[in-house]
Design an enzyme around this catalytic site. Structure first.
Site, PDB file in Angstrom:
ATOM      1  N   ARG A 194     -33.648  29.356  65.529  1.00 42.29           N
ATOM      2  CA  ARG A 194     -33.610  30.093  67.156  1.00 42.29           C
ATOM      3  C   ARG A 194     -32.091  29.803  67.827  1.00 42.29           C
ATOM      4  NH1 ARG A 194     -36.615  26.905  72.198  1.00 42.29           N
ATOM      5  NH2 ARG A 194     -35.585  25.251  72.059  1.00 42.29           N
ATOM      6  N   THR A 233     -30.638  33.444  72.264  1.00 43.88           N
ATOM      7  CA  THR A 233     -31.090  34.723  72.572  1.00 43.88           C
ATOM      8  C   THR A 233     -32.590  33.625  72.836  1.00 43.88           C
ATOM      9  OG1 THR A 233     -31.684  35.404  70.558  1.00 43.88           O
ATOM     10  CG2 THR A 233     -30.101  36.707  71.617  1.00 43.88           C
ATOM     11  N   ASP A 264     -36.102  17.107  70.839  1.00 42.59           N
ATOM     12  CA  ASP A 264     -36.236  18.261  68.890  1.00 42.59           C
ATOM     13  C   ASP A 264     -36.739  17.377  68.408  1.00 42.59           C
ATOM     14  OD1 ASP A 264     -35.180  18.875  67.039  1.00 42.59           O
ATOM     15  OD2 ASP A 264     -34.049  20.420  67.783  1.00 42.59           O
ATOM     16  N   ASP A 296     -34.717  16.641  64.901  1.00 45.65           N
ATOM     17  CA  ASP A 296     -33.623  16.148  65.174  1.00 45.65           C
ATOM     18  C   ASP A 296     -33.934  14.291  64.994  1.00 45.65           C
ATOM     19  OD1 ASP A 296     -31.447  17.465  65.567  1.00 45.65           O
ATOM     20  OD2 ASP A 296     -32.082  17.624  67.549  1.00 45.65           O
TER      21      ASP A 296
END
Length: 215
Positions: free
Chosen positions: A110, A114, A206, A209
């Site tokens: 990603r 944006t 995340d 992560d």
């Protein structure tokens, strides 16, 4: 001939074991190793739900007592598609449950400015049009990457696709329903929403992560 069972667009698996394990995964104090273990375990419980309506046929077998017609999964072996990199955590658990499945990978990341997906890898089994295809990714956040991955799978011939995730945001569910209303979603929780950076809250951070110990 009976009508095919109706599959809802979104199924939230509220089984106590799923919710218990998810709570530990949300906890910021849960270690990387424990997080990976929990993700593998919860993926098997979610896989039970997402494979509920698989087609069955029968074959003749001999039990120790007699011959019988016994149910067996029909058609080509299913395809499991991991949306990299975090999808691999769900993939491992589902593969333990369905070790004969074919496996493919969609590499998307990603763009943090944006929030749009950028493709960097695509490798999937052949004959997707004849297989049940289950795409796996722990987080359905904005839904942009998930919708893009399904676009790629449909472009490769897949017609029977299901999406498995650990957490979903209402925005991601809406995006997927708009882009791919024919793709049912199975998740452990529908969370409150997204932060301004596109992260699910309350969420669990995340997933990649936490799974791999990176930041």
């Amino acid at each position: 001939m009976t009508d095919a069972p109706q599959v809802p667009h979104l199924t939230v698996v509220e089984h106590p074991l799923v919710q218990h394990k998810l709570t530990h995964m949300r906890d910021v104090n849960t270690s990387t190793g424990k997080f990976r273990q929990l993700l593998r375990e919860i993926s098997q419980l979610l896989a039970y739900e997402i494979t509920r309506n698989m087609d069955l046929t029968s074959k003749t077998i001999d039990t120790p007592l007699m011959e019988m017609e016994a149910p067996i999964i029909d058609g080509k072996k299913m395809a499991l598609i991991s949306i990299l990199r975090a999808g691999n955590g769900l993939l491992d658990g589902v593969l333990e449950l369905v070790p004969s499945a074919r496996v493919g990978f969609v590499g998307l990341y990603r763009d943090e400015e944006t929030l749009q997906p950028v493709q960097y890898y695509f490798k999937v089994p052949d004959g997707l049009g004849d297989r049940l295809v289950i795409a796996v990714d722990p987080m359905l956040a904005t839904g942009n990457s998930s919708a893009a991955a399904i676009d790629l799978l449909k472009g490769a011939g897949a017609t029977n696709i299901r999406f498995l995730c650990l957490l979903a945001a209402p925005e991601g569910v809406a995006r997927m329903k708009e882009a791919h209303p024919d793709v049912p979603i199975v998740t452990a929780a529908l969370d409150t929403g997204l932060t301004d950076k596109g992260y699910i809250y309350p969420g669990l951070g995340d997933a990649g992560d936490r799974m791999f110990g990176t930041k």
